[in-house]
Design a protein around this motif. Sequence first.
Motif, PDB file in Angstrom:
ATOM      1  N   ARG A   1       0.794  -0.933  -0.212  1.00  0.00           N
ATOM      2  CA  ARG A   1       0.418  -0.546   0.110  1.00  0.00           C
ATOM      3  C   ARG A   1       1.496   1.070  -0.071  1.00  0.00           C
ATOM      4  NH1 ARG A   1      -3.349  -2.755   5.074  1.00  0.00           N
ATOM      5  NH2 ARG A   1      -0.886  -2.661   5.426  1.00  0.00           N
ATOM      6  N   ALA A   2       1.776   1.354  -0.673  1.00  0.00           N
ATOM      7  CA  ALA A   2       2.273   2.578  -1.247  1.00  0.00           C
ATOM      8  C   ALA A   2       2.355   3.196  -2.670  1.00  0.00           C
ATOM      9  CB  ALA A   2       4.122   2.108  -0.718  1.00  0.00           C
ATOM     10  N   ALA A   3       2.885   4.526  -3.376  1.00  0.00           N
ATOM     11  CA  ALA A   3       2.717   5.110  -4.425  1.00  0.00           C
ATOM     12  C   ALA A   3       4.127   5.941  -4.339  1.00  0.00           C
ATOM     13  CB  ALA A   3       1.801   6.133  -4.499  1.00  0.00           C
ATOM     14  N   LEU A   4       4.490   5.456  -6.071  1.00  0.00           N
ATOM     15  CA  LEU A   4       5.708   6.387  -6.475  1.00  0.00           C
ATOM     16  C   LEU A   4       4.757   7.858  -6.403  1.00  0.00           C
ATOM     17  CD1 LEU A   4       8.075   5.171  -7.864  1.00  0.00           C
ATOM     18  CD2 LEU A   4       7.063   5.012  -9.538  1.00  0.00           C
ATOM     19  N   CYS A   5       5.528   8.759  -5.992  1.00  0.00           N
ATOM     20  CA  CYS A   5       4.481  10.724  -6.201  1.00  0.00           C
ATOM     21  C   CYS A   5       6.200  11.462  -6.453  1.00  0.00           C
ATOM     22  CB  CYS A   5       4.262  10.840  -5.318  1.00  0.00           C
ATOM     23  SG  CYS A   5       3.497  12.574  -5.011  1.00  0.00           S
ATOM     24  N   PRO A   6       5.879  12.458  -7.149  1.00  0.00           N
ATOM     25  CA  PRO A   6       5.007  12.456  -8.367  1.00  0.00           C
ATOM     26  C   PRO A   6       5.651  11.264  -9.076  1.00  0.00           C
ATOM     27  CG  PRO A   6       6.968  13.483  -8.411  1.00  0.00           C
ATOM     28  CD  PRO A   6       7.326  13.231  -7.377  1.00  0.00           C
ATOM     29  N   PRO A   7       4.555  10.341 -10.553  1.00  0.00           N
ATOM     30  CA  PRO A   7       4.329   9.600 -11.121  1.00  0.00           C
ATOM     31  C   PRO A   7       4.985  10.111 -12.900  1.00  0.00           C
ATOM     32  CG  PRO A   7       2.609  10.467 -11.241  1.00  0.00           C
ATOM     33  CD  PRO A   7       2.453  11.139  -9.892  1.00  0.00           C
ATOM     34  N   PRO A   8       5.458   9.450 -13.682  1.00  0.00           N
ATOM     35  CA  PRO A   8       5.761   9.966 -15.024  1.00  0.00           C
ATOM     36  C   PRO A   8       4.710  11.218 -15.582  1.00  0.00           C
ATOM     37  CG  PRO A   8       5.564   7.916 -15.649  1.00  0.00           C
ATOM     38  CD  PRO A   8       5.451   8.362 -13.734  1.00  0.00           C
ATOM     39  N   ASN A   9       4.668  11.679 -15.612  1.00  0.00           N
ATOM     40  CA  ASN A   9       3.807  12.698 -16.584  1.00  0.00           C
ATOM     41  C   ASN A   9       2.797  12.063 -18.172  1.00  0.00           C
ATOM     42  OD1 ASN A   9       5.585  13.132 -18.187  1.00  0.00           O
ATOM     43  ND2 ASN A   9       6.145  15.203 -18.319  1.00  0.00           N
ATOM     44  N   GLY A  10       3.647  10.828 -18.318  1.00  0.00           N
ATOM     45  CA  GLY A  10       2.580  10.260 -19.084  1.00  0.00           C
ATOM     46  C   GLY A  10       2.975   9.127 -19.263  1.00  0.00           C
ATOM     47  N   PRO A  11       2.799   7.795 -20.261  1.00  0.00           N
ATOM     48  CA  PRO A  11       3.329   6.091 -19.910  1.00  0.00           C
ATOM     49  C   PRO A  11       4.573   6.191 -21.133  1.00  0.00           C
ATOM     50  CG  PRO A  11       1.551   6.229 -21.439  1.00  0.00           C
ATOM     51  CD  PRO A  11       1.428   8.065 -20.933  1.00  0.00           C
ATOM     52  N   ILE A  12       5.703   5.712 -19.839  1.00  0.00           N
ATOM     53  CA  ILE A  12       7.192   5.162 -20.750  1.00  0.00           C
ATOM     54  C   ILE A  12       6.646   3.849 -21.187  1.00  0.00           C
ATOM     55  CG2 ILE A  12       9.539   4.931 -19.482  1.00  0.00           C
ATOM     56  CD1 ILE A  12       8.419   6.898 -17.130  1.00  0.00           C
ATOM     57  N   PRO A  13       7.266   4.366 -22.703  1.00  0.00           N
ATOM     58  CA  PRO A  13       7.780   2.991 -23.651  1.00  0.00           C
ATOM     59  C   PRO A  13       8.638   2.378 -23.054  1.00  0.00           C
ATOM     60  CG  PRO A  13       7.606   5.025 -24.475  1.00  0.00           C
ATOM     61  CD  PRO A  13       7.492   5.586 -23.376  1.00  0.00           C
ATOM     62  N   ILE A  14       8.294   0.938 -22.978  1.00  0.00           N
ATOM     63  CA  ILE A  14       9.114  -0.005 -22.525  1.00  0.00           C
ATOM     64  C   ILE A  14       9.288  -0.572 -23.307  1.00  0.00           C
ATOM     65  CG2 ILE A  14       9.679  -2.220 -21.270  1.00  0.00           C
ATOM     66  CD1 ILE A  14       8.371  -1.010 -18.897  1.00  0.00           C
TER      67      ILE A  14
END
Length: 295
Positions: free
Chosen positions: A167-180
């Motif tokens: 129950r943890a989050a990445l903040c701030p997240p990227p500003n859009g999808p990162i292509p893999i």
Amino acid sequence: MRLGVTFPQNELAGDPEALRQFAVAAEQLGYDHLLLYDHVVGAVHGVDRQPPLPERSYDEKDPFHDPLVAFGYLAAVTRRIELVTGILVLPQRQTVLVARQAADVALFSDGRLRLGVGIGYNAVEYHALGRDWTTRGRRLDEQIPYLRRLWSGEPQQFSGRFDQIDRAALCPPPNGPIPIWLGGSSEAAFRRAARLADGFIFGYGLREEATLAWQRVQELLRAEGRAPEDFRALFNLLPNEPGSWLGQTVAALPRLRDAGATDVAVTSARNGLTTLDQHLDFIAEMKQRADAVLG
């Protein structure tokens, strides 16, 4: 077809100013992306190792910059060029930490990161980083969808075989999808890409094996119900032998475009160049000649 360039890291002595000048010049010349390789440590050759090192692998005298750290720096000195890891050895790294680092590069660069990942070939690096070499493929299978969940920025509850979060989050997240994107040369890599990735990086792209591999990936994409037209294929062009590399590369570009390559990375490496200026002159001539044949 997007034309990019690979940074010749082991020919520029690990000089940070050379990295900056090369990236800025590549952007000014109109290249679409800059590709960096990844090795955390170089292993000493000529000693008994199990498993043995590949014969042509890098050694302890080959300089490398960490791609994500370098891209954080380059995000501040460039404005347009895409930043591609080709490839980041993901299974030897902590997934949550990579998620944080990649999210920051994406934020600092306004979404220009393209995260190429793979399993690598150097067991010495895995040992040095405290990771299990024998489970690298299975770990990568788990890491790719996990990264995408972390980049959502929403609190995650996850308990996998190799990773977990409570129950943890990445903040701030990227500003859009990162292509893999995935890299590799095995059937397992091709199947993993068809299931999980947004693109594939084909090494030694001048060889026939690379175009045959792209055909195989397209077959697997269709079997997964995915359209190859929505998938990017980057051909990383390395010299088969030194000498007439510039001419070989330029002549191959229309063929690769017709074979469905969406991206190509050219290189000034392995051409006997000894100074930064020589590398910059080489990529300038490469870009001029490539534009002439591609129209």
